[in-house]
Design a protein around this motif. Sequence first.
Motif, mmCIF file in Angstrom:
data_model
loop_
_atom_site.group_PDB
_atom_site.id
_atom_site.type_symbol
_atom_site.label_atom_id
_atom_site.label_comp_id
_atom_site.label_asym_id
_atom_site.label_seq_id
_atom_site.Cartn_x
_atom_site.Cartn_y
_atom_site.Cartn_z
ATOM 1 N N ALA A 1 12.260 67.267 66.724
ATOM 2 C CA ALA A 1 11.996 65.841 66.504
ATOM 3 C C ALA A 1 13.125 65.191 65.712
ATOM 4 O O ALA A 1 13.436 64.008 65.906
ATOM 5 C CB ALA A 1 10.668 65.664 65.775
ATOM 6 N N GLU A 2 13.751 65.944 64.835
ATOM 7 C CA GLU A 2 14.847 65.414 64.029
ATOM 8 C C GLU A 2 16.037 65.023 64.897
ATOM 9 O O GLU A 2 16.849 64.167 64.541
ATOM 10 C CB GLU A 2 15.272 66.452 62.987
ATOM 11 C CG GLU A 2 16.211 65.950 61.917
ATOM 12 C CD GLU A 2 15.523 65.015 60.927
ATOM 13 O OE1 GLU A 2 16.243 64.373 60.139
ATOM 14 O OE2 GLU A 2 14.282 64.918 60.929
ATOM 15 N N PHE A 3 16.146 65.636 66.071
ATOM 16 C CA PHE A 3 17.245 65.347 66.994
ATOM 17 C C PHE A 3 16.833 64.327 68.065
ATOM 18 O O PHE A 3 17.573 64.086 69.017
ATOM 19 C CB PHE A 3 17.703 66.640 67.674
ATOM 20 C CG PHE A 3 18.246 67.655 66.725
ATOM 21 C CD1 PHE A 3 19.598 67.695 66.401
ATOM 22 C CD2 PHE A 3 17.401 68.590 66.128
ATOM 23 C CE1 PHE A 3 20.097 68.628 65.512
ATOM 24 C CE2 PHE A 3 17.893 69.543 65.241
ATOM 25 C CZ PHE A 3 19.240 69.555 64.919
ATOM 26 N N GLY A 4 15.631 63.760 67.911
ATOM 27 C CA GLY A 4 15.156 62.786 68.878
ATOM 28 C C GLY A 4 14.721 63.399 70.189
ATOM 29 O O GLY A 4 14.758 62.745 71.236
ATOM 30 N N ILE A 5 14.290 64.654 70.149
ATOM 31 C CA ILE A 5 13.935 65.383 71.373
ATOM 32 C C ILE A 5 12.444 65.713 71.372
ATOM 33 O O ILE A 5 11.938 66.294 70.407
ATOM 34 C CB ILE A 5 14.752 66.685 71.492
ATOM 35 C CG1 ILE A 5 16.251 66.353 71.602
ATOM 36 C CG2 ILE A 5 14.296 67.514 72.693
ATOM 37 C CD1 ILE A 5 17.147 67.570 71.486
ATOM 38 N N ASP A 6 11.757 65.337 72.443
ATOM 39 C CA ASP A 6 10.374 65.750 72.637
ATOM 40 C C ASP A 6 10.398 67.132 73.286
ATOM 41 O O ASP A 6 10.902 67.270 74.412
ATOM 42 C CB ASP A 6 9.625 64.773 73.551
ATOM 43 C CG ASP A 6 9.401 63.429 72.887
ATOM 44 O OD1 ASP A 6 9.239 63.402 71.654
ATOM 45 O OD2 ASP A 6 9.402 62.407 73.609
ATOM 46 N N VAL B 1 23.628 66.724 70.075
ATOM 47 C CA VAL B 1 23.321 65.660 69.111
ATOM 48 C C VAL B 1 23.920 65.984 67.739
ATOM 49 O O VAL B 1 24.480 65.114 67.062
ATOM 50 C CB VAL B 1 21.796 65.452 69.012
ATOM 51 C CG1 VAL B 1 21.452 64.523 67.849
ATOM 52 C CG2 VAL B 1 21.254 64.877 70.315
ATOM 53 N N MET C 1 10.367 58.339 69.751
ATOM 54 C CA MET C 1 11.503 59.256 69.772
ATOM 55 C C MET C 1 12.791 58.496 69.457
ATOM 56 O O MET C 1 13.081 57.480 70.086
ATOM 57 C CB MET C 1 11.622 59.916 71.153
ATOM 58 C CG MET C 1 12.761 60.915 71.246
ATOM 59 S SD MET C 1 12.875 61.724 72.886
ATOM 60 C CE MET C 1 13.543 60.390 73.865
ATOM 61 N N GLN C 2 13.554 58.980 68.531
ATOM 62 C CA GLN C 2 14.813 58.345 68.176
ATOM 63 C C GLN C 2 15.898 58.793 69.139
ATOM 64 O O GLN C 2 15.994 59.959 69.501
ATOM 65 C CB GLN C 2 15.212 58.722 66.744
ATOM 66 C CG GLN C 2 16.456 57.983 66.255
ATOM 67 C CD GLN C 2 16.721 58.251 64.789
ATOM 68 O OE1 GLN C 2 15.982 58.976 64.156
ATOM 69 N NE2 GLN C 2 17.764 57.662 64.255
ATOM 70 N N LEU C 3 16.735 57.852 69.588
ATOM 71 C CA LEU C 3 17.804 58.173 70.528
ATOM 72 C C LEU C 3 19.131 58.229 69.799
ATOM 73 O O LEU C 3 19.419 57.420 68.921
ATOM 74 C CB LEU C 3 17.849 57.121 71.638
ATOM 75 C CG LEU C 3 16.583 57.017 72.514
ATOM 76 C CD1 LEU C 3 16.750 55.893 73.531
ATOM 77 C CD2 LEU C 3 16.291 58.330 73.206
ATOM 78 N N PHE C 4 19.969 59.183 70.177
ATOM 79 C CA PHE C 4 21.289 59.333 69.581
ATOM 80 C C PHE C 4 22.340 59.131 70.659
ATOM 81 O O PHE C 4 22.190 59.609 71.788
ATOM 82 C CB PHE C 4 21.442 60.709 68.942
ATOM 83 C CG PHE C 4 20.545 60.929 67.760
ATOM 84 C CD1 PHE C 4 20.980 60.642 66.473
ATOM 85 C CD2 PHE C 4 19.257 61.401 67.924
ATOM 86 C CE1 PHE C 4 20.157 60.831 65.377
ATOM 87 C CE2 PHE C 4 18.420 61.592 66.841
ATOM 88 C CZ PHE C 4 18.874 61.310 65.566
ATOM 89 N N ASP D 1 16.500 71.968 75.877
ATOM 90 C CA ASP D 1 16.227 71.253 74.632
ATOM 91 C C ASP D 1 17.136 71.754 73.513
ATOM 92 O O ASP D 1 17.621 70.973 72.687
ATOM 93 C CB ASP D 1 14.766 71.424 74.225
ATOM 94 C CG ASP D 1 13.804 70.662 75.136
ATOM 95 O OD1 ASP D 1 14.258 69.764 75.868
ATOM 96 O OD2 ASP D 1 12.601 70.972 75.112
#
Length: 322
Positions: free
Chosen positions: A290-295, A207, A1-4, A200
């Motif tokens: 997923a594009e926003f780094g959210i599971d 984000v 997961m990408q973090l912002f 979410d």
Amino acid sequence: MQLFDTRRLGPDGLAVIVGGSGFIGRYLVQELARTGVRIRVVVRNEPAALFLKPLGSLGQIEIISADVRSPASLAQAFDGATLGVNLVGILDESGQKFDSVQHLGAAAVARAAAHAGVEAFVHVSAIGAASDSPAQYARSKGDGEAAVRKLLPVATIVRPSIVYGPEDAFLNRFAGLARSLPVMPVIAGDTKFQPVYVRDVARAIVVALADPARFGGKTYDLGGPRVYTFRALLAWILKEIRIDKPLVDIPPFAAKAMAQLGKVLPGMPMTYDQWLMLQSDNVAVLPGLAEFGIDPTPMEAIAPGYLERFRTAGRFHRDRAA
């Protein structure tokens, strides 16, 4: 997961949230407050939105009155704004008209935000929005998207599927119906939904506001981790509230006839426009959250906690041992 890093919003920013006292709004205000940004919530009924004040630090959240049908009030609301969000929407036309709120209202908000020179803007639409849709709801949402994109090209548009959470108007509504009806009617039972958790959705908006260079000018569908048919959703609700009632499929011709009665008879359980919306699946196109780094949060992890109030003994209900 990408973090912002949403802390970049900072205390120097001013986020204006139009329609911020609604279901999604209360969670968005809470998530934005954590970033330290100043927040101005724009609502029609100012006293009814005062419950938002404690969600931030002292003086961080301001509540003002304005109306999407009044350009002058919106211009004042966006004075000094660096960020903007439009959450205004209606589910039926019992009080207002779809076009005036979700098309012309969305255009008015985008115009005010553009004149204020906001750095980032998020417009919340819905999956299925299309200017050529036979359903007035979806058509007004599609027209609203087009207007926002024309007036404010930097805008990020997010389109959630059915949004669930403690105050939702979907799971709660059908749980209430399940308690009051002798059987559970099923209309368009094969139609697919992808319920998404309200928090979410709020986090995705934050984000997007924090990184307009990445998310600005794009449109994203937002859905949860699992797709359900309408029939499966209703069966799951019955199971969670511990009510054993049969699911009865309503033939399409009968469902359409009942929906058409909603055009002339108030209080019908479904409007004709809602019936039209049920003729199409409500499923997100990837990458979505997923594009926003959210599971995405599973519905089964959240909804049982607030649906338990529909059980006969509420939170004190105990299942009998087999």
